[in-house]
Motif scaffolding. Sequence first.
Motif, PDB file in Angstrom:
ATOM      1  N   THR A 213       0.957  -1.300  -0.032  1.00 36.37           N
ATOM      2  CA  THR A 213       0.120   0.073   0.014  1.00 36.37           C
ATOM      3  C   THR A 213       1.019   1.284  -0.086  1.00 36.37           C
ATOM      4  OG1 THR A 213      -1.707  -1.081   1.096  1.00 36.37           O
ATOM      5  CG2 THR A 213      -1.797   1.272   1.266  1.00 36.37           C
ATOM      6  N   VAL A 214       1.815   1.378   0.712  1.00 31.30           N
ATOM      7  CA  VAL A 214       2.872   2.413   0.681  1.00 31.30           C
ATOM      8  C   VAL A 214       3.435   2.468  -0.632  1.00 31.30           C
ATOM      9  CG1 VAL A 214       5.185   3.265   1.568  1.00 31.30           C
ATOM     10  CG2 VAL A 214       3.450   2.160   3.184  1.00 31.30           C
ATOM     11  N   PHE A 215       3.980   1.491  -1.275  1.00 33.75           N
ATOM     12  CA  PHE A 215       4.505   1.530  -2.543  1.00 33.75           C
ATOM     13  C   PHE A 215       3.681   2.035  -3.471  1.00 33.75           C
ATOM     14  CE2 PHE A 215       7.003  -2.573  -1.349  1.00 33.75           C
ATOM     15  CZ  PHE A 215       7.851  -2.097  -0.533  1.00 33.75           C
ATOM     16  N   ASN A 216       2.295   1.853  -3.379  1.00 36.99           N
ATOM     17  CA  ASN A 216       1.514   2.474  -4.285  1.00 36.99           C
ATOM     18  C   ASN A 216       1.072   3.887  -3.995  1.00 36.99           C
ATOM     19  OD1 ASN A 216       0.373   0.637  -6.501  1.00 36.99           O
ATOM     20  ND2 ASN A 216      -0.248  -0.765  -4.724  1.00 36.99           N
ATOM     21  N   HIS A 217       1.403   4.465  -2.942  1.00 41.05           N
ATOM     22  CA  HIS A 217       1.155   5.797  -2.627  1.00 41.05           C
ATOM     23  C   HIS A 217       1.619   6.772  -3.661  1.00 41.05           C
ATOM     24  CE1 HIS A 217       0.791   9.424  -0.137  1.00 41.05           C
ATOM     25  NE2 HIS A 217      -0.346   8.792   0.601  1.00 41.05           N
TER      26      HIS A 217
ATOM     27  N   GLY B 141      12.337  -0.921  -9.584  1.00 43.05           N
ATOM     28  CA  GLY B 141      13.684  -0.640  -9.642  1.00 43.05           C
ATOM     29  C   GLY B 141      13.957  -0.941  -8.102  1.00 43.05           C
ATOM     30  N   MET B 142      13.244  -1.676  -7.283  1.00 47.91           N
ATOM     31  CA  MET B 142      13.666  -1.754  -5.939  1.00 47.91           C
ATOM     32  C   MET B 142      14.251  -3.108  -5.683  1.00 47.91           C
ATOM     33  SD  MET B 142      10.870   0.086  -3.662  1.00 47.91           S
ATOM     34  CE  MET B 142       9.523  -1.126  -3.694  1.00 47.91           C
ATOM     35  N   ILE B 143      15.146  -3.181  -4.473  1.00 42.11           N
ATOM     36  CA  ILE B 143      15.483  -4.348  -4.066  1.00 42.11           C
ATOM     37  C   ILE B 143      15.438  -4.496  -2.470  1.00 42.11           C
ATOM     38  CG2 ILE B 143      17.887  -5.539  -3.721  1.00 42.11           C
ATOM     39  CD1 ILE B 143      18.723  -4.199  -6.158  1.00 42.11           C
ATOM     40  N   HIS B 144      15.029  -5.498  -1.973  1.00 38.10           N
ATOM     41  CA  HIS B 144      15.170  -5.706  -0.435  1.00 38.10           C
ATOM     42  C   HIS B 144      16.329  -5.832  -0.135  1.00 38.10           C
ATOM     43  CE1 HIS B 144      12.378  -7.673   2.851  1.00 38.10           C
ATOM     44  NE2 HIS B 144      13.276  -6.754   3.395  1.00 38.10           N
ATOM     45  N   LEU B 145      17.168  -5.057   0.663  1.00 40.52           N
ATOM     46  CA  LEU B 145      18.393  -5.249   1.255  1.00 40.52           C
ATOM     47  C   LEU B 145      18.614  -6.052   2.532  1.00 40.52           C
ATOM     48  CD1 LEU B 145      20.019  -1.775   0.607  1.00 40.52           C
ATOM     49  CD2 LEU B 145      20.291  -3.653  -0.707  1.00 40.52           C
ATOM     50  N   ARG B 146      17.667  -5.608   3.419  1.00 38.67           N
ATOM     51  CA  ARG B 146      17.981  -6.159   4.916  1.00 38.67           C
ATOM     52  C   ARG B 146      16.527  -6.331   5.418  1.00 38.67           C
ATOM     53  NH1 ARG B 146      21.760  -2.321   4.142  1.00 38.67           N
ATOM     54  NH2 ARG B 146      20.557  -0.715   5.330  1.00 38.67           N
ATOM     55  N   ASN B 147      16.396  -7.163   6.309  1.00 41.10           N
ATOM     56  CA  ASN B 147      15.126  -7.315   7.098  1.00 41.10           C
ATOM     57  C   ASN B 147      15.521  -7.887   8.574  1.00 41.10           C
ATOM     58  OD1 ASN B 147      12.904  -9.465   8.160  1.00 41.10           O
ATOM     59  ND2 ASN B 147      12.014  -7.762   7.044  1.00 41.10           N
TER      60      ASN B 147
ATOM     61  N   SER C  48      12.273  -3.394   7.373  1.00 34.40           N
ATOM     62  CA  SER C  48      12.815  -3.584   6.188  1.00 34.40           C
ATOM     63  C   SER C  48      13.237  -2.608   5.402  1.00 34.40           C
ATOM     64  CB  SER C  48      11.454  -4.205   5.279  1.00 34.40           C
ATOM     65  OG  SER C  48      10.888  -5.295   5.867  1.00 34.40           O
ATOM     66  N   THR C  49      14.668  -2.763   4.822  1.00 31.28           N
ATOM     67  CA  THR C  49      15.487  -1.709   4.252  1.00 31.28           C
ATOM     68  C   THR C  49      15.154  -2.029   2.879  1.00 31.28           C
ATOM     69  OG1 THR C  49      16.703  -1.135   6.244  1.00 31.28           O
ATOM     70  CG2 THR C  49      17.559  -0.554   4.006  1.00 31.28           C
ATOM     71  N   TYR C  50      14.819  -0.956   1.819  1.00 30.47           N
ATOM     72  CA  TYR C  50      14.921  -1.286   0.455  1.00 30.47           C
ATOM     73  C   TYR C  50      15.660  -0.414  -0.095  1.00 30.47           C
ATOM     74  CZ  TYR C  50      10.435  -3.798   1.500  1.00 30.47           C
ATOM     75  OH  TYR C  50       9.453  -4.601   1.754  1.00 30.47           O
ATOM     76  N   LEU C  51      16.063  -0.526  -1.483  1.00 35.74           N
ATOM     77  CA  LEU C  51      16.901   0.017  -2.245  1.00 35.74           C
ATOM     78  C   LEU C  51      16.314   0.497  -3.547  1.00 35.74           C
ATOM     79  CD1 LEU C  51      19.797   1.579  -2.936  1.00 35.74           C
ATOM     80  CD2 LEU C  51      20.539  -0.645  -3.678  1.00 35.74           C
ATOM     81  N   TYR C  52      16.183   1.542  -3.949  1.00 31.58           N
ATOM     82  CA  TYR C  52      16.045   1.977  -5.360  1.00 31.58           C
ATOM     83  C   TYR C  52      16.972   2.293  -6.001  1.00 31.58           C
ATOM     84  CZ  TYR C  52      13.856   4.389  -9.449  1.00 31.58           C
ATOM     85  OH  TYR C  52      13.385   4.718 -10.713  1.00 31.58           O
ATOM     86  N   ARG C  53      17.333   1.510  -6.921  1.00 30.00           N
ATOM     87  CA  ARG C  53      18.847   1.674  -7.581  1.00 30.00           C
ATOM     88  C   ARG C  53      18.795   2.749  -8.420  1.00 30.00           C
ATOM     89  NH1 ARG C  53      20.305  -4.338  -9.850  1.00 30.00           N
ATOM     90  NH2 ARG C  53      18.306  -4.105 -10.604  1.00 30.00           N
ATOM     91  N   ILE C  54      19.885   3.450  -8.472  1.00 27.59           N
ATOM     92  CA  ILE C  54      20.071   4.675  -9.565  1.00 27.59           C
ATOM     93  C   ILE C  54      21.146   4.190 -10.380  1.00 27.59           C
ATOM     94  CG2 ILE C  54      20.557   7.115  -9.812  1.00 27.59           C
ATOM     95  CD1 ILE C  54      19.365   7.424  -6.870  1.00 27.59           C
ATOM     96  N   GLU C  55      20.982   4.127 -11.707  1.00 30.39           N
ATOM     97  CA  GLU C  55      22.051   3.719 -12.490  1.00 30.39           C
ATOM     98  C   GLU C  55      23.368   4.659 -12.624  1.00 30.39           C
ATOM     99  OE1 GLU C  55      22.476   0.879 -13.787  1.00 30.39           O
ATOM    100  OE2 GLU C  55      20.324   0.056 -13.159  1.00 30.39           O
TER     101      GLU C  55
END
Length: 288
Positions: free
Chosen positions: A83-87, A96-102, A152-159
Amino acid sequence: MSTQHHVELKNLPSLISLYRKIFFARKPGWDQQMLPNIKVCANEIQVSKSRVAQYAQVCGFDFDGKLLPPTYLYVKVFRLHATVFNHDGITFPLLGMIHLRNSISQYRPVSCDERFNLEVELTDSRVTDSGLEFDLISRVHVAEELVWEATSTYLYRIEKQGRRARPPKASDIEWQAPVSWQLEDDLGRRYARASGDYNLIHLHPMLSKRFGFDRVLAHGMWSKARCVAELMPSIDNRPVKIDVAFKLPLFMPSEVTFAAQATENGQRFELRDQRGRRPHLTGEISYL
């Protein structure tokens, strides 16, 4: 950071409908701004014992019909994550996101028969060398009691142009007699049915190839849950904190190896490839 957006859900939404929006919404990309504070809540949530049993079977837990596996409530709070991702405050796409840590902390045994108040909050974002990192803090209360929480820590990668990152190396954990697990190519579909997490990259090779992957990826939280299930005889019903870092993608079908090492207040563990050379996941259990 003060709360800028607060969403109250009457019921937990279907992840299928949320993923439809996530995958097909045309978001412009990161707007170079730090992310707003977004908080999503859902109260009086119940669980289905049959779904818990299905989840336990897929992940390797010995379910007694009463107590939830320590990782199970993540299945529920992830709907609030989506729901947050859709906000509208999130301007970049999920792909474009990666789950880094939990990190999961369970403060007491949690029963299937309890009613849960769920809360997820996007609390912090920061720019790193790899892109935009941000944290989602999840909390589960029974009445006024905090029984479970996770970060949960996520990463949006920037090329960026430059040298490609080196593959992660295995840790110095003892690796004398690791356990081997065979991951069949239908694992993603079985975990999806149990968890409700129908992310397309985990379901079928034809679907995962559309998103740039040669084979189907295992769910990261399945990997964590499977490792925790292996360690449940030592965890038992003690309050526990379980930290993991996701390293290399885990494709299916494949064979993986697992080992753990006792520490002063818990255990270290690692999930590696078949030869035991490259880590898919590293983790640590601490007793609270």
